[in-house]
Write an enzyme that holds these catalytic residues in place. Structure first.
Site, short mmCIF file in Angstrom:
data_model
loop_
_atom_site.label_atom_id
_atom_site.label_comp_id
_atom_site.label_asym_id
_atom_site.label_seq_id
_atom_site.Cartn_x
_atom_site.Cartn_y
_atom_site.Cartn_z
N VAL A 132 0.85 -1.20 0.00
CA VAL A 132 0.00 0.00 0.00
C VAL A 132 0.89 1.25 0.00
O VAL A 132 1.77 1.39 0.85
CB VAL A 132 -0.91 0.05 1.25
N LYS A 205 -5.85 -1.92 -2.04
CA LYS A 205 -5.08 -1.27 -0.97
C LYS A 205 -6.01 -0.89 0.20
O LYS A 205 -5.63 -1.03 1.37
CB LYS A 205 -4.36 -0.04 -1.53
N1 HSE Z 1 -0.30 1.11 -10.26
C1 HSE Z 1 -0.20 1.66 -8.95
C2 HSE Z 1 -0.51 3.14 -9.00
C3 HSE Z 1 1.16 1.50 -8.33
O1 HSE Z 1 -0.69 3.71 -10.09
O2 HSE Z 1 -0.59 3.73 -7.95
C4 HSE Z 1 1.39 0.19 -7.68
O3 HSE Z 1 0.56 -0.03 -6.60
#
Ligand code: HSE
Length: 436
Positions: A132, A205
């Site tokens: 997260v 998350k």
């Molecule tokens: N793809 C995610 C973001 C990052 O754009 O925040 C990795 O958790």
């Protein structure tokens, strides 16, 4: 000096970041741990690509099981991503009494209970700081720094890709379709980026944060999620005229014996601290009963910040191994689960103010038809703006409401969208007016 050995499964962007941190900061890490922390083995199916980090190529293997079975490895780091294989490798490593570190938010959100239970059963510790907020130490904050508190609420910008897109739409007035590819090219998007823009990544998350805040794994499916793909620069501009910014927010709140857990675009006052978190940055605002408000801000993705977070777990485990500490630290930070099970409140029951953009014919009586339906569903209008004509005979009517109930809103909007005078689907954005 004694040595603690780490095995890594998955040598992609984050794996390379971990190798870089452990190599570049080897001395300070050894000083902090009291032992050297060494990479013993790295497994990946691709042994050829250059990851841009200096390392001994003899450490590489295609076989993850070799890493798990290596008797000299005390900490297994899963960075391969995906669900099935990652789950299998983590459970196998735990069964061999290895401590595990992972950055795999999807796995923890969707199979967390099984993995947390396995860690408890085998007496090993699971680190997941990188799952997260990338480099932001939010898991450590929930487990340690805030552990004396009841967490009342938490509101975060947890997806950098969406935040980058919304920043460009807000600052440059560009449509979603024009900026989404830029976000992918910048390298922080998921593969595919659908998971970023449809709210899934932030919901993964939020599932982890909510589980930690309230002490037991919540089902991922109970988290409401809605993405940013339907937002237009016009809506962002109209929100601005009302004094709000639009952000993809992940929100969890304690509501008596229930909790809210939801991810969706939300309007927040322009002077709210989260309204000024831009580009690919993440931020998490948390309120505890004694600590009051806390804010965490930083890079939520990328090789170096995420590598830093993974290494913080490795260091914390290595310290325990070095000092001979016995007993594992439970994944969610609760030695005993809470007495009452937490229940996620259904989205239908959400009560909040709303923004609506109706598209309707510019003729007498239209507004009264719309407001009549809103009144039937106990939705009280706080302000209305009618904007200039956009299509032949059709105008945007932009409305802010007082607090209304989600179920009433969905029913009213379905009826309004069926009116012959309404020319397009109504845009609905929830307003988050809670104080800073
Ligand atoms: N793809 C995610 C973001 C990052 O754009 O925040 C990795 O958790």
């Amino acid at each position: 000096m004694s040595k603690i050995n780490v095995g890594i499964i998955g040598f992609g962007t984050v794996g390379a970041g971990v190798v870089e941190v452990l190599t570049a900061n080897r001395e300070i890490i050894a000083n902090r741990v009291g032992s050297e922390v060494a990479i013993q083995r790295i497994a990946d199916l691709d042994l050829e690509s250059d990851r841009g980090v200096a390392m001994d190529r003899d450490l590489l293997t295609r076989d993850a099981v070799e890493v798990i079975n290596d008797p000299d490895i005390q900490i297994v780091v899963e960075l391969m991503g995906g669900l099935d294989k990652a789950r299998e490798f983590i459970l196998r490593a735990m069964a061999q009494k290895k401590h595990v570190v992972t950055a795999n938010k999807a796995l923890l959100a969707e199979h967390g209970k099984e993995i947390f239970d396995a860690a408890r059963e085998y007496g090993v510790t699971l680190g997941f700081e990188a799952s997260v907020g990338g480099g932001i130490p939010i898991i450590g904050a929930l487990k340690n720094g805030l552990s004396a508190n009841h967490i009342h609420n938490c509101m975060g910008i947890l997806n950098g890709t969406s935040n980058y897109i919304l920043t460009r739409m807000t600052q440059d007035g560009l449509p979603y379709a024009r900026v989404v590819q830029d976000a992918v090219d910048l390298g922080f998007a998921e593969d595919p980026p659908t998971l970023d823009v449809d709210g899934t990544d932030a919901a993964h998350k939020l599932t982890i944060i909510t589980s930690m805040a309230f002490g037991e794994p919540i089902p991922f499916d109970a988290v409401y999620r809605e993405g940013i793909t339907a937002l237009t620069p016009d809506d962002i501009r109209y929100a601005g005229e009302f004094g709000y910014s639009v952000k993809l927010l992940a929100i969890t709140k304690e509501l008596g014996d229930k909790v809210e857990a939801r991810v969706h675009p939300a309007m927040i006052p322009k002077d709210h601290i989260l309204a000024n978190v831009n580009e690919a940055f993440n931020a998490i605002y948390i309120e505890g009963d004694f600590v009051g408000p806390n804010l965490y801000y930083g890079l939520g993705a990328g090789r170096k910040p995420t590598g830093s977070a993974v290494c913080s777990d490795i260091i914390s485990l290595a310290r325990r191994i070095h000092s001979g500490a016995s007993g594992a630290i439970p994944a969610l930070g609760y030695m005993r689960p809470p007495q009452a099970h937490i229940q996620v409140q259904p989205m239908d029951a959400l009560t909040t103010p709303y923004y609506f953009r109706f598209s309707a014919l510019d003729s007498p009586g239209v507004l009264s038809k719309i407001s009549g339906i809103l009144a039937d569903y106990r939705i009280s209008i706080a302000s209305v703006m009618q904007k200039g004509r956009e299509k032949k005979g059709s105008v945007p009517i932009v409305t802010l409401t007082h607090e209304a109930v989600e179920q009433d809103v969905q029913r009213a909007i379905a009826l309004i969208d069926d009116l012959p005078v309404v020319t397009d689907r109504t845009v609905v954005i929830r307003v988050e007016d809670s104080p800073l």
